[in-house]
Design an enzyme around this catalytic site. Structure first.
Site, PDB file in Angstrom:
ATOM      1  CG  HIS A   1      -1.970  -1.066   1.208  1.00  0.00           C
ATOM      2  ND1 HIS A   1      -2.230  -1.936   2.213  1.00  0.00           N
ATOM      3  CD2 HIS A   1      -2.741  -1.697  -0.054  1.00  0.00           C
ATOM      4  CE1 HIS A   1      -2.929  -2.823   1.770  1.00  0.00           C
ATOM      5  NE2 HIS A   1      -3.475  -2.734   0.529  1.00  0.00           N
TER       6      HIS A   1
ATOM      7  CD  GLU B   1      -0.980   0.144   4.707  1.00  0.00           C
ATOM      8  OE1 GLU B   1      -0.219  -0.952   5.087  1.00  0.00           O
ATOM      9  OE2 GLU B   1      -2.163  -0.104   4.475  1.00  0.00           O
TER      10      GLU B   1
ATOM     11  CG  HIS C   1       0.771  -4.250   5.195  1.00  0.00           C
ATOM     12  ND1 HIS C   1       0.026  -3.828   4.416  1.00  0.00           N
ATOM     13  CD2 HIS C   1       1.126  -5.442   4.610  1.00  0.00           C
ATOM     14  CE1 HIS C   1      -0.250  -4.495   3.300  1.00  0.00           C
ATOM     15  NE2 HIS C   1       0.829  -5.530   3.270  1.00  0.00           N
TER      16      HIS C   1
ATOM     17  CD  GLU D   1      -1.717  -4.024   9.120  1.00  0.00           C
ATOM     18  OE1 GLU D   1      -1.599  -2.645   8.787  1.00  0.00           O
ATOM     19  OE2 GLU D   1      -1.994  -4.834   8.590  1.00  0.00           O
TER      20      GLU D   1
END
Lengths: 308, 336
Positions: free
Chosen positions: A19, A22, A113, A174
């Protein structure tokens, strides 16, 4: 419990910018590429900036979410120059790091992420993979001042839609909370430390160490809750309640406030006791998710070692 | 200036509250939408209380950017309000925001003219840990300073930020009104609505409208002191000379420490290889807009301000006689 053995993990890929906004993964990959890091001990490392066009314009994606493009069906569908950028890019990445499901695929894929949710450090995995869970256990022991959690999405690999499913083993790291488009040093340092520990673990594993079994907890996705919305316009009519905001992984029980409408009314949770996560994640407004809910499960890991 | 001498100022019959000037700063977007819904009730209440109602214009400044949940479509709308940009030649291929700025100038201005609205309050969010800030061009606009002083926010730190920019060079939406300021609240990620931030903004706007109602009704507001932070300079990130990519992040010791005094040699940045870069200025200054997402592309990692204590006089609304005398004074000036 019987020890389980796995072949050595000698080819590892680290990806960032799946992404494009990010930022931890973007700068981590850029840094590794600038320093020309391609080997760490016994492990050869490839680094990938997954969605360079999205990174360029600092947006999650250009046409469609890249991290939903890795199902077997989409990876094998015919594409032309006019197909969405991310569909074509997913097939490029599959050729480069995969192909998914084949022997040529990298042994381990780590995809970095960020989230706007207060989730700390999480490893996201598809199915119960002893290797990834041993890495989790190792991280928890080495990073004692930080909560490291595992989130398991119970999806068979063929239908698994995200990038890390391309590797023989894979998981997403994450880290949050971090706004999109922003790089926070504390989050960067956390992820860097985790990646360093993962590479230490890989050395130990490849050199023949046995990792003892034990128990770990994981959060397994049950369902998602959307925002209250205006039935005509589809616009949200409430924000996540301040008592739920930033309280990812704190048990949510019937009667707890979950939303506060823009006119000041409270909406309460009516359901079974579950653990919320991805609470108020920016990118999920358009996916109609205010937060996910998970069950906490206990897993017993067998001891593991590399195959002789 | 004597603090107890009351300064009479013109009434504020027309006020604008603007949201979505940056389409992904969501508190203002949802607050303006909510206020539009409530507008009829608000005006009805003012008539019932027999107070002199202000006309409140509620504006969603950048609808196209809001639709895409982006800061802007072609160019930053909140830099399009200089006299030069508002009045220069307009081509067919003009950026969306330039066209939009002229529409807003027609609606709320024209900037600098007697028809302009009396006050513009422009709602913004920041990813920086700035609490609630009023941002204005003047450190002697008594209206804005009094509104600031009137706000009481139990859980939210509040500061008055002053950008020393002349009226000729002022570039933001709030400069369209005779008075104006931005209400900036953070930290909130762009594209996200946080309930606590939304509530703070709602309370802030409500208190402002209450103040205007009281002012227009003849209330005297006592003078006093206000701390004002005046912007001195910006500092950019260390960057790679070829790619211009940043090579460091705001140091963990500085992150989230907006308005905590920064001293020479204090850590500023941490490079991606772990080294600390220190503040090399000679003067201790107050940092703000620390790690604001939208400022990476503007070359700003943080801004620095000096703090001063300003004395503000007591003020009240002009009487009708004073207003007429004022207008006649202007008229005769124009004749000359």
């Amino acid at each position: 419990m019987e020890s389980v053995s796995f072949p050595p993990l000698s080819r590892v890929a680290v990806s960032g910018g799946t992404h494009g906004n990010e930022m931890t993964g973007v700068y981590m990959v850029r840094h590794l590429q600038k320093e020309k890091i391609d080997k760490i001990g016994s492990v050869s490392v490839s680094t990938v900036l997954s969605n360079p066009r999205a990174v360029e314009i600092c947006r999650r994606y250009v046409e469609t979410d890249l991290n939903r493009c890795f199902t077997e069906a989409l990876l094998n569908s015919p594409v032309t120059d006019s197909s969405p950028y991310e569909l074509r890019r997913a097939q490029e990445l599959n050729a480069q790091i995969g192909p998914k499901g084949s022997k040529e695929a990298v042994d381990l894929l780590i995809d970095i992420h960020n989230t706007t949710s207060n989730m700390g450090l999480c490893l996201i995995l598809y199915s119960i993979d002893w290797l990834t869970l041993h890495i989790l256990k190792y991280l928890q022991s080495k990073m004692a001042s930080v909560e490291v959690r595992a989130i398991q999405l119970d999806i068979p690999i063929a239908e698994a839609y995200s990038l890390e499913s391309v590797g023989k083993h894979g998981f997403a790291i994450e880290a949050g909370p971090q706004p999109n488009g922003v790089v926070r040093a504390d989050i960067h340092n956390l992820v860097k430390e985790a990646v360093d520990h993962i590479f230490s673990w890989l050395q130990e594993f490849n050199s023949g160490s046995t990792f003892e079994g034990g128990e770990v907890e994981a959060y397994t996705l049950v369902k998602s809750i959307d925002y209250p919305r205006n039935p005509v316009t589809g616009e949200i009519t409430a924000a996540v309640h301040s008592q739920l905001q930033d309280n990812d992984f704190k048990l949510l029980q019937r009667g707890n406030p979950i939303f506060m409408s823009f006119s000041g009314e409270t909406v309460k949770y009516d359901g079974e006791d579950l653990y919320p996560f991805f609470v108020n994640e920016c990118a999920y407004y358009e996916k109609k998710i205010a937060f996910h809910l998970a069950r906490k499960i206990k897993l017993t890991l067998p001891p593991i070692k590399v195959t002789d | 200036m004597e603090v107890d001498q009351v300064v009479p100022l013109p009434r504020l019959p027309r006020v604008a509250v603007c949201g979505g000037t940056h389409g992904n700063e969501l508190s203002g977007v949802y607050l303006v939408r909510e206020l539009l819904k409530l507008q009829r009730e608000v005006m009805k209440k003012e008539q019932e209380e027999d107070s002199k109602p202000a006309l409140v214009l509620l504006v969603l400044s950048n609808p196209r950017a809001m639709q895409q949940c982006r800061r802007y479509v072609d160019t930053d709308l909140n830099r399009c309000f200089t006299h030069a940009t508002l009045n220069g030649p307009l081509s067919d291929m003009a950026p969306y925001e330039i066209i939009r700025s002229r529409e807003l100038n027609a609606l709320l201005g024209p900037k600098g003219s007697p028809e302009a609205v009396d006050l513009v309050c422009d709602l913004h969010n920041t990813t920086a840990n700035m609490g609630l800030c009023f941002i204005g061009y003047s450190d002697c606009d008594w209206i804005c300073l009094h509104i600031f002083r009137h706000l009481q926010m139990p859980d939210t730190p509040m500061r008055f930020l002053h950008f020393d920019v002349s009226n000729k060079e002022s570039y933001s939406l709030d400069s369209l009104g005779k008075h104006g300021f931005a209400m900036e609240i953070g930290p909130q990620p762009h594209g996200v609505v946080r309930s606590n931030i939304y509530t703070a903004m709602k309370v802030g706007v409500q208190h402002m409208l209450d103040w205007i109602r009281l002012f227009n009704s003849g209330n005297v507001f006592e003078g006093g002191f206000v701390d004002v932070f005046t912007m001195v300079k910006h500092i950019d990130y260390p960057r790679d000379s070829e790619t211009r990519n940043i090579t460091a992040a705001i140091h963990p010791c500085l992150q989230d420490r907006d308005f905590c005094l920064l001293h020479p040699e204090d850590p500023l940045f941490q490079t991606f290889s772990g080294e600390t870069v220190r503040y090399k200025g000679t003067e201790p200054l107050y940092p703000f807009f620390i790690n604001e997402c939208a400022y990476y592309e503007k070359g700003i990692a943080l801004s620095l301000a000096r703090k001063r204590c300003i004395t503000i006089p007591a003020i009240r609304v002009q009487t009708e006689q004073e207003q007429q005398a004022n207008e006649q004074g202007f008229a005769s000036e124009e004749e000359e």
